[in-house]
Design a protein around this motif. Sequence first.
Motif, PDB file in Angstrom:
ATOM      1  N   LYS A  74       0.825  -1.213   0.000  1.00  0.00           N
ATOM      2  CA  LYS A  74       0.000   0.000   0.000  1.00  0.00           C
ATOM      3  C   LYS A  74       0.859   1.263   0.000  1.00  0.00           C
ATOM      4  N   SER A  76       2.003   3.096  -2.196  1.00  0.00           N
ATOM      5  CA  SER A  76       1.615   4.173  -3.116  1.00  0.00           C
ATOM      6  C   SER A  76       0.452   5.006  -2.571  1.00  0.00           C
ATOM      7  N   SER A  77      -0.205   4.516  -1.506  1.00  0.00           N
ATOM      8  CA  SER A  77      -1.323   5.300  -0.944  1.00  0.00           C
ATOM      9  C   SER A  77      -0.854   6.284   0.132  1.00  0.00           C
ATOM     10  N   THR A  80       2.382  12.108  -0.353  1.00  0.00           N
ATOM     11  CA  THR A  80       3.777  12.567  -0.455  1.00  0.00           C
ATOM     12  C   THR A  80       3.904  14.087  -0.245  1.00  0.00           C
ATOM     13  N   SER A 119      10.056   4.880  -3.794  1.00  0.00           N
ATOM     14  CA  SER A 119       8.633   5.136  -4.048  1.00  0.00           C
ATOM     15  C   SER A 119       8.209   6.473  -3.464  1.00  0.00           C
TER      16      SER A 119
END
Length: 208
Positions: A74, A76-77, A80, A119
Amino acid sequence: MSKVKLGILGAGKLGTTLGRLAIQNGYEVLIAGSKEKEKIMLTVEVLVPGAIVMTKEELVKESDVIILALPLGKVSSIPTVGLENKIIIDAMNYWWEVDGKQRIPHDPNLSSSEYVAKSLNSNRVVKAFNHMGYHDLEIESHSETIKAIALAGDNDLDKEIVSKLIEDVGFKPLDIGLLKEGIKLEPGSELFGANLVEKEFNEIFKNL
Ligand SMILES: NC(=O)c1ccc[n+]([C@@H]2O[C@H](COP(=O)([O-])OP(=O)(O)OC[C@H]3O[C@@H](n4cnc5c(N)ncnc54)[C@H](OP(=O)(O)O)[C@@H]3O)[C@@H](O)[C@H]2O)c1
């Protein structure tokens, strides 16, 4: 060194355990789950009394140090925006039952924390708290024979701050080197699951 404001992403088994230990040891703790605040309010009230529930976005903005206690798949959730200057503690592991049969990251030579750093476009990721089960963390905090928690990262100052947190919650911080070395703490390594004192930990580490 003053105590940092600690944000925890993930209100599951590990996140609530670390949150509770941090509060018991004088930290201000912010915590967020995957969805709306209301979904975790009761859990946090019961399991991490004193922690402040926030959205992930609010938490990223407000925290000095952010612990990632969510499934690796997860990543990418994670918001940022505002993450640029934050110290990120990666406590996550690739766990096939949760993350799928293909290892994350696919490259077998890349540690999962290097993958997380890439990431999130961060050079302030420190791997820590990934190798000990949440129940052991709870039981061993400030135990008579202080147990080791290993950490790995590329920034010495950040590692000092994370070491202080590890110490404050009742463990012996063991710096094993750069972030890439964190692969030695991942599932599949002899050190994964380690609930050991420093000497025992180092005996195994030197042969890896
Ligand atoms: N369990 C352990 O003893 C242990 C020890 C060391 C390391 N770890 C590692 O720590 C991580 C969490 O493990 P766990 O056992 O605590 O799992 P868990 O009990 O399943 O909890 C994971 C939590 O993360 C939340 N989450 C998912 N996506 C999120 C997001 N984008 N932002 C914030 N929260 C999010 C989930 O919320 P929803 O339920 O709403 O999806 C869930 O509450 C894993 O990577 C694991 O390998 C676990």
